[in-house]
Design an enzyme around this catalytic site. Structure first.
Site: not given
Ligand code: NDP
Length: 478
Positions: A133, A188, A191-192, A195
Site C-alpha cells: 500500500s 490488504k 485495509h482497502n 480506506e
Molecule cells: P500497471 O497497470 O501500471 O501495470 C500492470 C503491469 O502488469 C504491466 O507491467 C503489464 O504489462 C503487466 N501485465 C498485465 N497483464 C499481463 C499479463 N497477462 N502477463 C504479464 N504481464 C501482464 O499496474 P500497477 O503497477 O499500478 O499495479 C500492479 C499491481 O499492483 C496490480 O495488481 C495493482 O492492483 C497493484 N497495486 C497497485 C497500486 C497502485 O497504486 N497503482 C497500489 C497497490 C497495489 P504490459 O505493460 O505488457 O501490459
C-alpha cells in the site's frame, strides 16, 4: 555478471518504483516485462529512463531474467491481478528450482493466493502473497507491506522487505508477517475496505460543510487542515486539505474539485471486503455502505432525473459550533471503520486459522499506506494489551474516545438527515455503534415473524440458550 538479490516481473507504475526503491537500498535488482507484438518495449524504456543511472539490470528474455537472480531466487510479480498472475506463474514455474520464492505484490484475491500457494508449495516453490500500500509514491519511497504465505520464505525476504518499507512514527519498518497462505492479501483487502469507509466519511463531511454550512473551498481546506492533528491526524485528511487548494489549470479563478464529475470509481477490493463480511457473518455496515455509496454515485443520469422530481430544503447549520460537532462525528466514524476492519480480520483468523497479529497489523498500517493515521497507535496498544479483544470499541482507550464523541456525531447525523443530505456512511457507522451498545434489539420480532411464516423456531429469554420453541401463531390468536 554479479547475480541479483531480487527480480521484478512487471514494470508498470508499481514495479518500476519498487525496483528503484530496492536499488536505492543497495540491493541488486533484475527487471523484466513482457513484450507484446507491436507494443513499446517497456524494459528498454525503463532502463533508458528512470533506471538509467542505477545498477538495475533489465532483461528482454524471461530465461535470462530468471538466471540472473541469486538462488534461492526471489521474484516479485507486479502485474495486474487475476489471470495475468496465473499466466506469469505458468511462465516462470519451469524455470525455477526447488526452494525459489515467488512473491505476488498485486491486489490479488486471497482465495487465489490460497490456491496458488497450495499448488506451488506442492512443488517445493515458496509462495508469498503480499499487500503493498501507498500507491506510486509509497512504492518509490517506502510502502506499507503485508506479506503472508509460505512461512519458510519469510527469513529470506524479510531483510529486503524491511529495508524498502516505510518507517512508522515509532521508527519501525511498516512490514509484518501476516500469516500463512492468503493472509497477507486478506489484510490488504481489509485495509482497502477501511480506506473506502474513511474516504466516504470525509466526503460526507465535505457535503455537510458545502451545503449545510455554505462554506467555500478555501474555508473547507483550512478546516480539514486544522483537523489534521492529534487523533485525527492522517494521510487522507492531509491530501483532502490539499485538494481544496488546487486551482483549475484551465481557469485559475476556479478549483479543480468543482469540475470533477461526481461518479466514484472502484476496482473491487471494497466489494470483496463487503462480500467476505457477508460470507463470514461479520456486520460491516459502514464499509459496505461506503461501497454502495460509490455505486450509487455512478448512477449519475438517474440521480439527475430524480433530483428534478424531489426537492428538500437544506436547513442551515451554525458554522462555529457545528464544525466542532462534525470533527467529532469524523472521529466516531473512523473508530467504527477501524473496528469493522479488525472485526473482519478476527473472523478470518478464526475461520481460516491464520495467525494474523492484530497489533502488528496496526503498526504496519501506521506508515506508508493510505489509511495511516494517529488512531493506529492506540489501536496497536489496545491489541497489545488484549490480543483477543472481540471489538475494538471495548478497548478502554477507544471506549473513552467513543463516549466523548457520540453525542455530537448523533447531532450531525440527525441534522444531515433532517436537511436531506445523503450521509449513508455517517449514519451506518452510528447504527453500528447503536446496535452494538443495545442490550436488546428488536430481533425478537424478526424471530417471531420467521416462526410465524416458516416455523423457524426461536429461543426464549427465560430458558437456556440452545433450546428452541415453536408457536402455532394463528391458533393462539384471540
Ligand atoms: P500497471 O497497470 O501500471 O501495470 C500492470 C503491469 O502488469 C504491466 O507491467 C503489464 O504489462 C503487466 N501485465 C498485465 N497483464 C499481463 C499479463 N497477462 N502477463 C504479464 N504481464 C501482464 O499496474 P500497477 O503497477 O499500478 O499495479 C500492479 C499491481 O499492483 C496490480 O495488481 C495493482 O492492483 C497493484 N497495486 C497497485 C497500486 C497502485 O497504486 N497503482 C497500489 C497497490 C497495489 P504490459 O505493460 O505488457 O501490459
Amino acid at each position: 555478471m554479479k547475480k541479483s538479490d531480487i527480480g521484478i516481473y512487471g514494470l508498470g507504475v508499481m514495479g518500476q518504483n519498487l525496483a528503484l526503491n530496492f536499488n536505492d537500498n543497495e540491493f541488486r535488482v533484475s527487471a523484466f516485462n513482457r513484450k507484446l507484438p507491436g507494443e513499446d518495449n517497456l524494459v528498454k524504456e525503463f532502463m533508458n529512463g528512470p533506471a538509467s543511472k542505477t545498477a538495475i539490470q533489465g532483461f528482454e528474455e524471461v530465461e535470462d531474467f530468471v538466471q540472473s537472480i541469486k538462488p534461492p531466487r526471489k521474484i516479485l510479480i507486479m502485474v495486474k491481478a487475476g489471470a495475468p498472475v496465473d499466466s506469469v506463474i505458468d511462465q516462470l514455474r519451469p524455470l525455477l528450482d526447488e526452494g525459489d520464492i515467488l512473491i505476488d505484490g498485486g491486489n490479488s484475491h486471497h482465495a487465489d493466493t490460497n490456491r496458488r500457494s497450495d499448488m506451488l508449495e506442492n512443488q517445493n516453490i515458496y509462495y508469498v502473497g503480499t499487500g503493498v500500500s501507498g500507491g506510486e509514491e509509497g512504492a518509490r519511497n517506502g510502502p506499507s507491506l503485508m506479506p503472508g504465505g509460505s512461512e519458510k520464505a519469510w527469513p529470506e525476504i524479510k531483510p529486503l522487505f524491511e529495508s524498502i518499507a516505510a518507517t512508522s512514527p515509532d521508527g519501525d519498518a511498516c512490514c509484518s508477517w501476516m500469516g500463512s497462505a492468503g493472509a497477507g492479501h486478506f489484510v490488504k483487502m481489509v485495509h482497502n475496505g477501511i480506506e473506502y469507509a474513511i474516504m466516504q466519511m470525509i466526503a460526507e463531511c465535505y457535503e455537510i460543510m458545502r451545503l449545510g454550512m455554505q462554506m467555500d473551498n478555501a474555508d473547507i481546506a483550512q478546516t480539514f487542515s486544522s483537523w489534521n492533528s492529534d487523533l485525527l491526524s492522517s494521510y487522507l485528511l492531509e491530501i483532502t486539505a490539499d485538494i481544496f487548494r488546487v486551482k483549475d489549470p484551465e481557469d485559475d479563478r476556479t478549483y479543480i474539485i468543482d469540475h470533477i464529475l461526481d461518479k466514484a470509481g472502484q476496482k473491487g477490493t471494497g466489494r470483496w471486503t463487503a462480500l467476505t463480511a457477508l460470507e463470514l457473518g461479520v456486520p460491516l455496515p459502514m464499509i459496505t455502505e461506503a461501497v454502495f455509496a460509490r455505486t450509487m454515485s455512478s448512477f449519475k443520469d438517474l440521480r439527475i432525473k430524480a433530483s428534478e422530481e424531489f426537492e428538500v430544503n437544506t436547513i442551515p447549520l451554525l458554522k462555529k459550533e457545528s464544525l466542532d460537532q462534525l470533527r467529532e462525528a469524523l472521529l466516531g466514524g473512523q473508530l467504527i471503520a477501524f473496528s469493522e476492519g479488525f472485526w473482519l480480520l478476527r473472523a478470518a483468523k478464526q475461520e481460516y486459522g491464520w495467525e494474523i497479529p492484530f497489533a502488528e497489523v496496526a503498526d504496519t498500517w501506521s506508515g506508508g499506506c493510505i489509511i495511516r493515521s494517529a488512531l493506529l497507535k492506540p489501536i496497536a496498544a489496545s491489541f497489545r494489551e488484549k490480543p483477543e479483544l472481540q471489538h475494538l470499541l471495548l478497548a478502554p482507550l477507544l471506549k473513552e474516545m467513543t463516549n466523548s464523541v457520540h453525542e455530537n456525531w448523533r447531532l450531525i447525523a440527525a441534522h444531515a438527515v433532517e436537511s436531506g443530505l445523503a450521509v449513508p456512511v455517517t449514519a451506518a457507522a452510528l447504527a453500528h455503534f447503536d446496535s452494538l451498545r443495545s442490550e436488546r434489539l428488536p430481533a425478537n420480532l424478526i424471530q417471531a415473524q420467521r416462526d410465524y411464516f416458516g416455523a423457524h423456531q426461536y429461543e426464549r429469554t427465560d430458558q437456556p440458550r440452545g433450546k428452541f420453541f415453536h408457536t402455532k401463531w394463528k391458533e393462539r390468536l384471540q
